[in-house]
Motif scaffolding. Structure first.
Motif, PDB file in Angstrom:
ATOM      1  N   GLN A  90      49.665 -18.150 -18.236  1.00  0.00           N
ATOM      2  CA  GLN A  90      48.203 -17.564 -18.414  1.00  0.00           C
ATOM      3  C   GLN A  90      47.544 -17.952 -19.689  1.00  0.00           C
ATOM      4  N   ASP A  91      46.584 -18.240 -19.626  1.00  0.00           N
ATOM      5  CA  ASP A  91      45.681 -18.921 -20.884  1.00  0.00           C
ATOM      6  C   ASP A  91      45.417 -17.746 -21.723  1.00  0.00           C
ATOM      7  N   PRO A  92      45.874 -17.765 -23.057  1.00  0.00           N
ATOM      8  CA  PRO A  92      45.484 -16.661 -24.228  1.00  0.00           C
ATOM      9  C   PRO A  92      44.337 -17.028 -24.641  1.00  0.00           C
ATOM     10  N   ASN A  93      43.557 -18.096 -24.591  1.00  0.00           N
ATOM     11  CA  ASN A  93      42.489 -18.632 -25.298  1.00  0.00           C
ATOM     12  C   ASN A  93      41.148 -18.450 -24.471  1.00  0.00           C
ATOM     13  N   GLY A  94      39.781 -18.583 -25.156  1.00  0.00           N
ATOM     14  CA  GLY A  94      38.799 -18.404 -24.674  1.00  0.00           C
ATOM     15  C   GLY A  94      38.112 -17.102 -24.462  1.00  0.00           C
ATOM     16  N   ALA A  95      36.772 -16.865 -24.269  1.00  0.00           N
ATOM     17  CA  ALA A  95      36.114 -15.621 -24.318  1.00  0.00           C
ATOM     18  C   ALA A  95      36.502 -14.519 -23.154  1.00  0.00           C
ATOM     19  N   TYR A  96      37.135 -15.186 -22.069  1.00  0.00           N
ATOM     20  CA  TYR A  96      37.435 -14.590 -20.826  1.00  0.00           C
ATOM     21  C   TYR A  96      38.970 -14.417 -20.577  1.00  0.00           C
ATOM     22  N   ALA A  97      39.773 -14.457 -21.690  1.00  0.00           N
ATOM     23  CA  ALA A  97      41.331 -14.409 -21.447  1.00  0.00           C
ATOM     24  C   ALA A  97      41.545 -13.050 -21.220  1.00  0.00           C
ATOM     25  N   ALA A  98      42.620 -12.995 -20.552  1.00  0.00           N
ATOM     26  CA  ALA A  98      43.364 -11.613 -19.793  1.00  0.00           C
ATOM     27  C   ALA A  98      43.758 -10.873 -20.890  1.00  0.00           C
ATOM     28  N   VAL A  99      43.991  -9.642 -20.933  1.00  0.00           N
ATOM     29  CA  VAL A  99      44.312  -8.711 -22.077  1.00  0.00           C
ATOM     30  C   VAL A  99      46.051  -9.020 -22.631  1.00  0.00           C
ATOM     31  N   ILE A 100      46.774  -9.209 -21.813  1.00  0.00           N
ATOM     32  CA  ILE A 100      47.946  -9.494 -21.954  1.00  0.00           C
ATOM     33  C   ILE A 100      48.401 -10.795 -22.897  1.00  0.00           C
ATOM     34  N   PRO A 101      48.088 -12.126 -22.310  1.00  0.00           N
ATOM     35  CA  PRO A 101      47.992 -13.267 -23.274  1.00  0.00           C
ATOM     36  C   PRO A 101      47.276 -13.220 -24.580  1.00  0.00           C
ATOM     37  N   LYS A 102      46.194 -12.578 -24.379  1.00  0.00           N
ATOM     38  CA  LYS A 102      45.378 -12.375 -25.537  1.00  0.00           C
ATOM     39  C   LYS A 102      45.955 -11.527 -26.870  1.00  0.00           C
ATOM     40  N   PHE A 103      46.509 -10.304 -26.363  1.00  0.00           N
ATOM     41  CA  PHE A 103      47.346  -9.521 -27.366  1.00  0.00           C
ATOM     42  C   PHE A 103      48.398 -10.365 -27.622  1.00  0.00           C
ATOM     43  N   VAL A 104      49.239 -11.119 -26.851  1.00  0.00           N
ATOM     44  CA  VAL A 104      50.522 -11.660 -27.421  1.00  0.00           C
ATOM     45  C   VAL A 104      50.158 -12.345 -28.575  1.00  0.00           C
ATOM     46  N   MET A 105      49.015 -13.271 -28.379  1.00  0.00           N
ATOM     47  CA  MET A 105      48.708 -14.426 -29.309  1.00  0.00           C
ATOM     48  C   MET A 105      48.295 -13.939 -30.451  1.00  0.00           C
TER      49      MET A 105
END
Length: 331
Positions: free
Chosen positions: A190-205
Motif C-alpha cells: 500500500q503506497d505511503p506517498n502522494g496526497a491521497y495516501a491511506a492513513v496507515i502507510p502514511k503514518f508508518v512512513m
C-alpha cells in the motif's frame, strides 16, 4: 496461508482489474501461486509495474495495459475469462471532492463498461470492490449491509452507484454479481506517498522518518481497519460461493473491531520502535477534521460468515505487525 482450505480450482481463468494496485497485486500474487490463469488489467494511473514485476515471468500471468474508461479495452480484457475481480477505481474521498468528474468517469463509467464487457464475454461471475463509504451519514453501529445512509462524498456516490448497476445487471442480464464493501484495507504494497495516501502507510512512513503524524480531528474518529489477507480471503470465497442466496448481493469485508486514530498511533509506535527505539518518542500532531469523513466505522461480518463462510485470520494488531514488518524492509 491465505487460501487456508478453500480449494480454489486452479483451472479457473480470472481477470483482476486494477491488478497492479495495492489490493489487485496481492490478489494476482495469491492466484498465480494457486495455479490460476491470471490476467491483470491496469492503466497504471495509481497502480505500479513494480507491484507485479515478480509475476511477469510466470507462465500463468498476463498483463494488459488499458483503461476501464475505454470499452474496447474492457472487451479485450474480459475475453475468455471465467471470473472478474474488479478492483480498478479511483479511491480517496478527498480526491473525489477535488475532482468529482474524473472519479465519476472511472468509478461509474468504467464500472459500467466492465459490466457490459463481462456480460458480453459470458463471464460467470463479476465480483467487485464496493466501499464502506456507502454507509454515509448512517449513525448505526455496527454497519449492516441492508441499512445505509446518504453519501457524504462524490466517491461514496460512485461506489453506491456500482452496487445499483450490479443489481440491475444481475436481474436484467443474469450475470452473477457480488459486491465486497471494503473497510479501510491496509497491508503490504500500500503506497505511503502522494496526497491521497491511506492513513496507515502514511503514518508508518512519517514515524520511520521521526516526523509527527498529523491526525485529522482529535483522534477519536475510529475505523474497522482490515488486513489485506482478509480481503483476499473474501474474494476467493466470493468465487467459490454456490448457494444462490449468497449471490447478487453485497458483503462487508472487515474484521469487526474498531480502532481510533489515537490508538492506531500507539500501536504503530509499539511495533516500529522494535526496529528503532527513537520512534517511541515521536508524538502526533492534530489538524482540522477532513471534509467528507465518516466519524466512526464498524462492520458487522455476520452476513459474510453465514453465507460465505468468512473467517478472518488477522485482527487489527496481528495484521499491523505484518504490515509494519513489510514496510520496514521495503520502504
Amino acid at each position: 496461508m491465505i487460501l487456508k482450505n478453500l480449494n480454489l480450482n486452479p483451472d479457473l481463468k480470472i481477470l483482476v482489474t486494477g491488478g497492479a494496485g495495492f489490493i489487485g497485486s496481492n490478489l494476482c500474487e495469491v492466484l498465480v501461486n494457486n495455479g490460476n490463469q491470471i490476467r491483470c488489467f491496469d492503466n497504471l494511473a495509481t497502480g505500479k509495474l513494480e507491484n507485479i514485476q515478480h509475476l511477469q515471468s510466470a507462465h500463468n500471468f498476463e498483463f494488459i495495459e488499458g483503461d476501464i474508461r475505454n470499452l474496447e479495452h474492457c472487451v479485450q480484457a474480459c475475453e475468455g475469462m471465467d471470473y472478474v475481480l474488479h478492483q480498478a477505481a479511483l479511491g480517496s474521498v478527498p480526491r473525489s471532492i477535488k475532482d468529482p468528474v474524473t472519479s465519476n468517469a472511472v468509478n461509474v463509467g468504467g464500472f459500467l463498461n466492465m459490466l457490459v464487457a463481462a456480460r458480453d464475454a459470458g463471464v460467470k461471475r463479476f465480483i467487485y470492490a464496493a466501499s464502506s463509504s456507502t454507509y454515509g451519514d448512517s449513525k448505526s453501529l455496527p454497519k449492516v449491509e441492508e441499512i445505509i445512509g446518504k453519501p457524504l462524498s462524490p466517491y461514496a456516490i460512485t461506489k453506491y452507484v456500482n452496487e445499483l448497476y450490479a443489481d440491475i445487471f444481475s436481474k436484467t442480464y443474469g450475470i452473477e454479481t457480488i459486491g465486497l464493501r471494503y473497510f479501510n484495507v491496509f497491508g503490504r504494497r500500500q503506497d505511503p506517498n502522494g496526497a491521497y495516501a491511506a492513513v496507515i502507510p502514511k503514518f508508518v512512513m512519517q514515524l520511520m522518518q521521526h516526523q509527527s503524524p498529523v491526525i485529522n480531528g482529535d483522534g477519536s474518529f475510529s475505523r474497522d481497519f482490515t488486513y489485506v489477507d482478509n480481503v483476499i480471503e473474501m474474494n476467493i470465497r466470493a468465487i467459490l460461493a454456490e448457494d444462490k442466496n449468497a449471490l447478487n448481493t453485497v458483503y462487508n469485508v472487515a474484521f469487526g473491531e474498531r480502532t481510533n486514530l489515537n490508538e492506531l498511533v500507539v500501536l504503530l509506535k509499539k511495533h516500529l520502535s522494535k526496529f528503532d527505539s527513537g520512534i517511541a518518542k515521536v508524538d502526533p500532531e492534530y489538524g482540522p477534521e477532513r471534509e467528507g469523513d465518516v466519524p466512526h466505522s464498524l462492520a458487522s461480518i455476520e452476513k459474510a460468515k453465514k453465507l460465505l463462510g468468512y473467517d478472518p485470520t488477522y485482527d487489527m494488531e496481528s495484521g499491523l505487525k505484518q504490515a509494519v514488518n513489510w514496510y520496514w524492509n521495503n520502504l
